[in-house]
Structures are given as C-alpha cells and as structure tokens.
Design a protein around this motif. Structure first.
Motif, PDB file in Angstrom:
ATOM      1  N   LEU A  18      35.428  27.570  18.153  1.00 26.24           N
ATOM      2  CA  LEU A  18      36.337  28.419  17.817  1.00 26.24           C
ATOM      3  C   LEU A  18      37.041  29.770  18.717  1.00 26.24           C
ATOM      4  CD1 LEU A  18      37.909  29.198  14.956  1.00 26.24           C
ATOM      5  CD2 LEU A  18      35.911  30.932  14.757  1.00 26.24           C
ATOM      6  N   MET A  19      35.874  30.425  18.956  1.00 24.75           N
ATOM      7  CA  MET A  19      36.546  31.306  20.408  1.00 24.75           C
ATOM      8  C   MET A  19      37.337  31.202  21.217  1.00 24.75           C
ATOM      9  SD  MET A  19      35.285  33.480  18.823  1.00 24.75           S
ATOM     10  CE  MET A  19      36.093  35.692  19.565  1.00 24.75           C
ATOM     11  N   ASN A  20      37.349  29.447  21.793  1.00 22.15           N
ATOM     12  CA  ASN A  20      38.600  29.190  23.091  1.00 22.15           C
ATOM     13  C   ASN A  20      39.598  29.051  22.413  1.00 22.15           C
ATOM     14  OD1 ASN A  20      38.757  28.302  25.931  1.00 22.15           O
ATOM     15  ND2 ASN A  20      39.292  26.714  24.222  1.00 22.15           N
ATOM     16  N   ARG A  21      39.959  28.506  21.072  1.00 20.97           N
ATOM     17  CA  ARG A  21      41.390  28.669  20.057  1.00 20.97           C
ATOM     18  C   ARG A  21      42.085  29.649  19.991  1.00 20.97           C
ATOM     19  NH1 ARG A  21      37.829  24.817  17.635  1.00 20.97           N
ATOM     20  NH2 ARG A  21      38.365  25.771  15.745  1.00 20.97           N
ATOM     21  N   PHE A  22      41.134  30.655  19.793  1.00 19.23           N
ATOM     22  CA  PHE A  22      41.976  31.836  19.700  1.00 19.23           C
ATOM     23  C   PHE A  22      42.272  32.296  21.078  1.00 19.23           C
ATOM     24  CE2 PHE A  22      39.522  32.008  15.812  1.00 19.23           C
ATOM     25  CZ  PHE A  22      40.546  33.041  14.915  1.00 19.23           C
ATOM     26  N   THR A  23      41.229  31.830  21.821  1.00 15.43           N
ATOM     27  CA  THR A  23      41.479  32.303  23.314  1.00 15.43           C
ATOM     28  C   THR A  23      43.014  31.331  23.595  1.00 15.43           C
ATOM     29  OG1 THR A  23      39.691  32.672  24.114  1.00 15.43           O
ATOM     30  CG2 THR A  23      41.111  32.693  25.855  1.00 15.43           C
ATOM     31  N   VAL A  24      43.627  30.846  23.501  1.00 15.57           N
ATOM     32  CA  VAL A  24      44.082  29.473  23.299  1.00 15.57           C
ATOM     33  C   VAL A  24      45.467  30.668  23.123  1.00 15.57           C
ATOM     34  CG1 VAL A  24      45.533  27.749  23.175  1.00 15.57           C
ATOM     35  CG2 VAL A  24      43.193  27.561  24.117  1.00 15.57           C
ATOM     36  N   LEU A  25      45.665  31.007  21.250  1.00 18.45           N
ATOM     37  CA  LEU A  25      46.277  30.852  20.669  1.00 18.45           C
ATOM     38  C   LEU A  25      47.402  32.456  21.532  1.00 18.45           C
ATOM     39  CD1 LEU A  25      44.945  30.652  17.093  1.00 18.45           C
ATOM     40  CD2 LEU A  25      47.541  29.690  18.640  1.00 18.45           C
ATOM     41  N   ARG A  26      46.428  33.635  21.618  1.00 15.89           N
ATOM     42  CA  ARG A  26      46.256  34.866  21.976  1.00 15.89           C
ATOM     43  C   ARG A  26      47.439  34.310  23.695  1.00 15.89           C
ATOM     44  NH1 ARG A  26      41.153  36.930  23.314  1.00 15.89           N
ATOM     45  NH2 ARG A  26      41.394  36.443  25.068  1.00 15.89           N
ATOM     46  N   ASN A  27      47.072  33.859  24.467  1.00 15.61           N
ATOM     47  CA  ASN A  27      47.453  33.318  25.694  1.00 15.61           C
ATOM     48  C   ASN A  27      49.217  31.572  26.121  1.00 15.61           C
ATOM     49  OD1 ASN A  27      45.833  35.516  26.950  1.00 15.61           O
ATOM     50  ND2 ASN A  27      44.311  34.269  27.844  1.00 15.61           N
ATOM     51  N   PHE A  28      48.935  31.738  24.688  1.00 14.91           N
ATOM     52  CA  PHE A  28      50.011  30.356  24.113  1.00 14.91           C
ATOM     53  C   PHE A  28      50.893  30.451  25.724  1.00 14.91           C
ATOM     54  CE2 PHE A  28      52.555  28.057  22.187  1.00 14.91           C
ATOM     55  CZ  PHE A  28      51.470  26.533  21.828  1.00 14.91           C
ATOM     56  N   GLY A  29      51.752  31.487  25.122  1.00 13.31           N
ATOM     57  CA  GLY A  29      52.694  31.415  26.276  1.00 13.31           C
ATOM     58  C   GLY A  29      52.853  31.825  27.370  1.00 13.31           C
ATOM     59  N   ILE A  30      52.025  32.448  27.694  1.00 10.72           N
ATOM     60  CA  ILE A  30      51.043  32.760  29.637  1.00 10.72           C
ATOM     61  C   ILE A  30      50.668  30.956  30.045  1.00 10.72           C
ATOM     62  CG2 ILE A  30      49.682  33.829  30.799  1.00 10.72           C
ATOM     63  CD1 ILE A  30      50.303  36.334  28.544  1.00 10.72           C
ATOM     64  N   ARG A  31      49.855  30.575  29.233  1.00 10.69           N
ATOM     65  CA  ARG A  31      49.225  29.436  29.797  1.00 10.69           C
ATOM     66  C   ARG A  31      49.844  28.472  30.489  1.00 10.69           C
ATOM     67  NH1 ARG A  31      47.135  25.246  26.487  1.00 10.69           N
ATOM     68  NH2 ARG A  31      45.089  25.854  27.742  1.00 10.69           N
ATOM     69  N   SER A  32      51.093  28.118  29.765  1.00 12.63           N
ATOM     70  CA  SER A  32      52.068  27.505  29.672  1.00 12.63           C
ATOM     71  C   SER A  32      53.275  27.619  31.609  1.00 12.63           C
ATOM     72  CB  SER A  32      53.603  27.875  29.427  1.00 12.63           C
ATOM     73  OG  SER A  32      52.993  26.721  27.731  1.00 12.63           O
ATOM     74  N   MET A  33      52.652  29.050  31.708  1.00 13.17           N
ATOM     75  CA  MET A  33      52.891  29.045  33.429  1.00 13.17           C
ATOM     76  C   MET A  33      52.305  28.967  34.220  1.00 13.17           C
ATOM     77  SD  MET A  33      54.417  33.564  32.174  1.00 13.17           S
ATOM     78  CE  MET A  33      55.487  33.278  30.598  1.00 13.17           C
ATOM     79  N   ASN A  34      52.930  27.958  34.926  1.00 12.26           N
ATOM     80  CA  ASN A  34      51.531  27.166  36.473  1.00 12.26           C
ATOM     81  C   ASN A  34      51.843  28.181  37.475  1.00 12.26           C
ATOM     82  OD1 ASN A  34      49.300  26.754  38.262  1.00 12.26           O
ATOM     83  ND2 ASN A  34      50.924  24.153  38.070  1.00 12.26           N
ATOM     84  N   THR A  35      51.445  29.746  37.380  1.00 11.15           N
ATOM     85  CA  THR A  35      51.162  30.096  39.015  1.00 11.15           C
ATOM     86  C   THR A  35      50.791  30.201  40.147  1.00 11.15           C
ATOM     87  OG1 THR A  35      49.825  31.917  38.203  1.00 11.15           O
ATOM     88  CG2 THR A  35      52.028  32.656  36.911  1.00 11.15           C
ATOM     89  N   LYS A  36      49.560  28.775  39.945  1.00 11.48           N
ATOM     90  CA  LYS A  36      48.485  28.320  41.127  1.00 11.48           C
ATOM     91  C   LYS A  36      49.116  27.420  41.682  1.00 11.48           C
ATOM     92  CE  LYS A  36      45.081  30.682  39.178  1.00 11.48           C
ATOM     93  NZ  LYS A  36      43.086  30.304  38.407  1.00 11.48           N
ATOM     94  N   ASN A  37      49.045  27.231  42.817  1.00  7.39           N
ATOM     95  CA  ASN A  37      49.166  25.433  43.050  1.00  7.39           C
ATOM     96  C   ASN A  37      48.574  24.220  43.169  1.00  7.39           C
ATOM     97  OD1 ASN A  37      51.189  23.764  44.503  1.00  7.39           O
ATOM     98  ND2 ASN A  37      50.021  24.620  47.018  1.00  7.39           N
ATOM     99  N   ILE A  38      48.478  24.495  41.636  1.00  9.42           N
ATOM    100  CA  ILE A  38      47.126  23.104  41.043  1.00  9.42           C
ATOM    101  C   ILE A  38      48.328  22.202  39.758  1.00  9.42           C
ATOM    102  CG2 ILE A  38      45.828  23.091  40.063  1.00  9.42           C
ATOM    103  CD1 ILE A  38      44.963  26.094  40.673  1.00  9.42           C
ATOM    104  N   VAL A  39      47.659  20.899  40.969  1.00  7.71           N
ATOM    105  CA  VAL A  39      48.259  19.895  40.423  1.00  7.71           C
ATOM    106  C   VAL A  39      47.092  19.034  39.235  1.00  7.71           C
ATOM    107  CG1 VAL A  39      49.776  17.340  39.937  1.00  7.71           C
ATOM    108  CG2 VAL A  39      50.338  19.407  41.489  1.00  7.71           C
ATOM    109  N   PHE A  40      47.534  19.410  37.838  1.00  2.00           N
ATOM    110  CA  PHE A  40      46.192  18.922  37.051  1.00  2.00           C
ATOM    111  C   PHE A  40      46.572  17.064  36.519  1.00  2.00           C
ATOM    112  CE2 PHE A  40      46.520  23.380  35.144  1.00  2.00           C
ATOM    113  CZ  PHE A  40      45.468  23.784  35.689  1.00  2.00           C
ATOM    114  N   PRO A  41      44.946  16.923  36.936  1.00  2.00           N
ATOM    115  CA  PRO A  41      45.102  15.064  37.176  1.00  2.00           C
ATOM    116  C   PRO A  41      45.240  14.667  35.728  1.00  2.00           C
ATOM    117  CG  PRO A  41      42.621  15.714  37.455  1.00  2.00           C
ATOM    118  CD  PRO A  41      44.103  17.027  37.168  1.00  2.00           C
ATOM    119  N   TYR A  42      46.046  13.902  35.184  1.00  2.00           N
ATOM    120  CA  TYR A  42      46.241  12.918  34.106  1.00  2.00           C
ATOM    121  C   TYR A  42      44.726  13.274  32.579  1.00  2.00           C
ATOM    122  CZ  TYR A  42      43.039   8.915  33.938  1.00  2.00           C
ATOM    123  OH  TYR A  42      42.406   8.496  34.178  1.00  2.00           O
TER     124      TYR A  42
END
Length: 385
Positions: A285-309
């Motif tokens: 539950l707490m992590n889902r609230f964290t996702v909501l709080r950073n919903f727009g920001i978390r879509s911004m990839n400021t690190k040079n990281i490519v996630f696996p599938y």
C-alpha cells in the motif's frame, strides 16, 4: 422507509462492492508476476527481501564486482548475527544478467536473437514456463547449455520439443537445455517480451571460449575474437569485459529494509549510475502511494539505464495498481461521507438518543422481570386435590 433512503443505501452498497472489487484486482496484479514473488516463496519461516538493481553502462559492473558484492553482503549478514554458512538454509541467493545479441544456427536455419548472458541462480528469479527440457545453472562449470524461447525454437527447428538438440553460436556447438514459453499480452508486447530470445551463460555472451559438444577438440572449440564474424556472416557476441545490466538478490531480512540498505551500502556507486528496487514490497500500500505521488516524475528517465523486459512489465503493473488504488479510494468517498453524516446526526441528537436509549432499557428490564415471573409461575408444582 422512503424511496430516497433506499437509493442512498443501494448506492452505498454498490460503492463498497466496487471498492472491494478494485482492491482485489489491484492485489491480484502483483501475484501475476512470478518474478516479483520470490521472497514470499522463501519466507515461510524466515523473512527474506527480494531486491533488484539495474546499472547504467557508466557503472561498468562486471562479474568480478559481483563476487566482491556478495562478500560484502555476507559480512553485513554476519554483523547482523545471521548464519551465512548455508547449513540451515541459504541466507543469500543472487543472479546477474546482461543483454546483447547473438546469431544462432541449426542444420536448417539461422536467427539473430536477443540474448541474455546470465549467471548465478537466474532461473530461480525468473521461473519461465518450460515447454520442454530444463533450465541450466548459470554457475555450471561447462558453460555449455542454452535455453531458447519458442520463437527461436520454431525458426531454427520447426518445433518446441527440441531439448537435447544443438545450436551453433560463435562457431561452437551448444546443447539446447530447454525451451520456454514467450509471454503474450498488451504489457508483454509493450515491454518487448515477445521478441525472439536466447538465455546463455554470461561467458558465452561475453565472447569467451565455450566447450563444444559436437566432437570438436579444444582448439577447434575455442571462440574467435570478439567483434569478428564467422564464415556464415554471424557476429561473435560482445567484447571482452561485458558490463552487467542487472543484479538480483534474495537475502535474509531480519529487520525491515535491512537487505535494501545493505545492498545500497555495499554497491559503493554513484546513485546516478544505478536504480534499486525492493520487489518484495513494491505492490504494498505505501509503495502504491509513493507511485501516485511521483506519477509524472517516475516517467522521466534521468539515468542512463535501460530496464530489461521483466522490469518494464513490473513497472507497468505498478502504474496500473496505482490507478486502481485511485478508483478504490474514489469508490470509498461516498461511504465515508455517508458514515460521517450519520455520525454527525447521532452527535447532534445525542441527548434525544440517550433519553430514548434509557427509556428503552427501562422498558426492556420491566418486560424481562415480567417474563421471569411468568417462567417461575409455570415452574411451580401443581397441588393435588
């Protein structure tokens, strides 16, 4: 009861049922991802944390770094008074992987496929559905097995049941240990999960020499230099010293966040070069609230990281679970307002309600006494004439 009151009660019931439904779907999402449930499978008696770490190429993490990392984590466990001898069960399980591309040949065809070079207990963290054969151990000394998905199997052999047959990679013959199913669906397609894929040992993808199973001697079995091409035009894997893309860890977690903090401290890297995720709590539950709080920001990839599938898919499920949480909370708005209104009404009429309650108790006690006298009268013996 008035029609208006019936409607209010019906709406209240519908909203509560909808909230329960959204909550059930939300919790079911995380359970669909087997790659996120490893800690719960190991935590029957002891608490474990499952943690993933994804690196940028700038981090230059190699297999040797992982060996040092494991030693630091074992030291952290010992300092926390945890037994690291593995006598009473493993306190630390891990794997690592990197992504590349390899050309595979069979007697009838060839295919250039996405390749994951893996080590450690990779298939413990990724229990892909087997269509035939079995997995290989990333720490196998021979480094002579590959696992292919059904896309590669069909293009190379025209069948899924090909465990035990051989493919040629970098001029070396390797047995197919197993064939795994490719996940299908909207999120799988978006995460490029359906692409033709082969899983090999880290050393094979790195471009080192492999053991041949096709009857060649050691000289003939050696792999040519990385970056060259074979007689059929295929590439020979990656350059020596291939860096890792991800490291996954299952560790004893005597206190909350112990494993997460231990890994973060052991990494010793600049935080801009890696992304760390605690899988075992990401759908809490707490992590889902964290996702909501950073919903727009978390879509911004400021690190040079490519996630696996598998991580891309998990992040998509995280976003969906967060949206379901919003719907769940919206459905609970009316019941909360309804309950608050009832509480306010009760508080406003507390004196009247208290008087009625006292009067009701008096009537109840009076009726109870009359009933008890009646019962006693019936129990008295009748005198004989």
């Amino acid at each position: 009861m008035k029609v208006k009151q019936y409607r209010k009660i019906l709406l209240l019931v519908l909203m509560i049922c909808a909230a329960i439904l959204f909550g059930c779907v939300e919790r079911a999402l995380g359970r669909q991802l087997s790659t996120q449930q490893i800690a719960s499978e190991w935590s029957a008696e002891d608490s474990y944390a499952q943690i993933s770490c994804f690196f940028s190429k700038d981090a230059a993490v190699t297999k040797d770094y992982v060996i040092q990392l494991e030693q630091k984590l074992k030291t952290a466990l010992q300092e926390a008074s945890e037994d690291t001898s593995d006598v009473n069960g493993r306190t630390l399980v891990d794997c690592y992987s990197t992504k590349g591309e390899l050309t595979l040949y069979s007697d009838r065809a060839s295919i250039t496929a996405r390749a994951f070079g893996v080590g450690g207990d990779f298939f413990t963290f990724h229990p892909l559905k087997l269509l035939s054969g079995s997995y290989f151990d990333g720490e196998d000394l021979n480094k002579d097995g590959v696992v292919i998905d059904e896309n590669v199997a069909w293009q190379l052999f025209g069948s899924n049941n090909v465990a035990g047959m051989h493919v040629e990679i970098n001029g070396v013959q390797y047995p197919v240990r197993g064939v795994v199913k490719s996940d299908k669906g909207y999120f799988s397609d978006a995460a490029d999960e359906e692409a033709a894929t082969v899983y090999v040992s880290y050393e094979i993808l790195e471009g080192g020499s492999g053991s041949s199973t096709g009857g060649m001697d050691s000289a003939a079995a050696s792999t040519p230099a990385a970056g060259t091409t074979d007689s059929k035009g295929g590439s020979y894997g990656q350059a020596a010293g291939t860096t890792l893309d991800s490291y996954e860890l299952l560790i004893k977690n005597p206190v909350q966040k112990f494993g997460f903090n231990a890994l973060k401290e052991a990494l010793g890297l600049d935080e801009s070069s890696y992304e760390i995720v605690e899988n075992s709590s990401r759908f809490g539950l707490m992590n889902r609230f964290t996702v909501l709080r950073n919903f727009g920001i978390r879509s911004m990839n400021t690190k040079n990281i490519v996630f696996p599938y598998w991580e891309n898919r998990a992040r998509a499920y995280e976003d969906l679970a967060a949206l379901l949480l919003i719907l769940e909370l919206l459905c609970l708005v009316y019941p909360v307002i309804f309950a608050a209104g009832k509480i306010y009404w009760l508080w406003k009429h507390k004196t009247e309600i208290r008087q009625k309650l006292v009067q009701w108790i008096k009537v109840f006690v009076k009726e109870l006494r009359i009933w008890m006298k009646h019962v006693k009268a019936q129990e008295r013996p009748v005198k004989k004439q």
